[in-house]
Design an enzyme around this catalytic site. Structure first.
Site, PDB file in Angstrom:
ATOM      1  CE1 TYR A   1      -4.533 -17.526   0.941  1.00  0.00           C
ATOM      2  CE2 TYR A   1      -6.648 -16.565   0.406  1.00  0.00           C
ATOM      3  CZ  TYR A   1      -5.316 -16.417   0.698  1.00  0.00           C
ATOM      4  OH  TYR A   1      -4.761 -15.165   0.741  1.00  0.00           O
TER       5      TYR A   1
ATOM      6  CG  PHE B   1      -2.220 -10.079   8.009  1.00  0.00           C
ATOM      7  CD1 PHE B   1      -3.142 -11.046   7.609  1.00  0.00           C
ATOM      8  CD2 PHE B   1      -1.031 -10.516   8.571  1.00  0.00           C
ATOM      9  CE1 PHE B   1      -2.877 -12.393   7.764  1.00  0.00           C
ATOM     10  CE2 PHE B   1      -0.754 -11.871   8.731  1.00  0.00           C
ATOM     11  CZ  PHE B   1      -1.684 -12.802   8.322  1.00  0.00           C
ATOM     12  N   PRO B   2      -5.263  -6.341   6.700  1.00  0.00           N
ATOM     13  CG  PRO B   2      -7.399  -6.136   5.764  1.00  0.00           C
ATOM     14  CD  PRO B   2      -6.202  -7.049   5.813  1.00  0.00           C
ATOM     15  CG  LEU B   3      -9.309  -5.565  10.125  1.00  0.00           C
ATOM     16  CD1 LEU B   3     -10.555  -6.397  10.379  1.00  0.00           C
ATOM     17  CD2 LEU B   3      -9.521  -4.146  10.627  1.00  0.00           C
ATOM     18  N   GLY B   4      -4.448  -6.215  10.836  1.00  0.00           N
ATOM     19  CA  GLY B   4      -3.340  -6.733  11.637  1.00  0.00           C
ATOM     20  C   GLY B   4      -3.582  -8.147  12.100  1.00  0.00           C
TER      21      GLY B   4
END
Length: 286
Positions: A65, A210-213
């Site tokens: 990152y 990507f828990p919130l897409g």
């Protein structure tokens, strides 16, 4: 399910407790996970401290990152680390530009990456070190063998895998103790449901990325999601996080953001107790 149950600690590897809502650092770096997001790094360090002050005990980062940027920010913000804070990082890919990834799973590469992460994070032991991707050009036994050696040397406490299928996870567990899996998974994307089921059976922590897409769930995600959010006076993103916490006791979402307001919103999702009717509506959205 009451909020005390939702927030209950999960023990990574059966012995390293963390609260079920963590903080991911991907949002602290630039587009394509390249460079810095904020010109002033104090904005990012303040956000990391705010997360810990808000009850977060799991920080999820990776050496690529930036590259290096996120790990350096974590150390700048939080070192010396408070008792109970777990830093999870990843290695196994090399970056040469925005959204450009090169697999790097040779044992000597993994050792060098892990030791570089130790230096950047200013620690002698990484609580959780995850192989960011299995390298198909290197035998799995060689990749996991390198991590086992680092674990035996005390440089890694627990080993995790990122983006694996159920068969790969089963084979990996024959080689090394796998404490966590980090696969893409959210309310609308449940392709890894079989991996989640295996994690539940074996007591393996599952960190959904990507828990919130990747932001998609925060918008118009359908009438059912919007209706549930309205009933709770919440955002659709908060309901999506609350659903993860309800859906499985091994799910440990680590949503990232560069915004203090969005961080507070995410953490508040842990106080939402969904009803059976809510869950029935949401379960049908996949």
């Amino acid at each position: 399910m009451d909020t005390e149950t939702i927030w209950a600690d999960v023990a990574i590897g059966g012995e390293l407790p963390v609260r079920r809502l963590g903080f991911g650092t991907g949002g602290l770096v630039g587009a394509g996970y390249w460079g810095v997001r904020h010109d002033d790094p104090q904005r990012s360090t303040a956000l990391l401290r705010r997360a810990v002050e808000g009850g977060v005990t799991l920080i999820d980062t990776a050496d690529n990152y930036g590259p290096d940027v996120a790990e350096e920010l974590v150390a700048r913000a939080l070192y010396p680390y408070p008792d109970g804070l777990v830093i999870a990082t990843k290695g196994g890919v090399v970056r040469t530009g925005p959204d450009i990834w090169h697999l790097a799973g040779r044992p000597e590469q993994l050792r060098a990456m892990c030791e570089a992460s130790l230096r950047r994070l200013r620690t002698d032991t990484l609580g959780l070190y995850q192989l960011h991707r299995l390298d198909p050009d290197v035998p799995m036994a060689d990749q996991l063998g390198a991590l086992l050696e680092l674990q035996q040397e005390g440089k890694i406490r627990h080993i995790g895998l990122d983006s694996v299928d159920a068969d790969q996870l089963t084979r990996a567990r024959e080689i090394a103790p796998v404490a966590s899996v980090q696969n893409r998974y959210n309310l609308l994307d449940r392709a890894a449901e079989d991996v989640l089921a295996l994690c539940e059976r074996e007591g393996i922590a599952f960190l959904p990325w990507f828990p919130l897409g990747n932001g998609a769930l925060a918008g118009d995600a359908g009438a059912a999601l919007t209706a549930v959010a309205a009933r709770h006076g919440a955002t659709t993103g908060q309901i999506a996080l609350a659903w993860l916490l309800h859906h499985s006791p091994v799910l440990l979402p680590t949503p990232g953001t560069g915004s203090p307001a969005h961080l507070d919103e995410n953490l508040a999702a842990g106080r939402i107790a969904l009803t059976e009717g809510d869950l029935a509506q949401l379960d049908g959205l996949a």
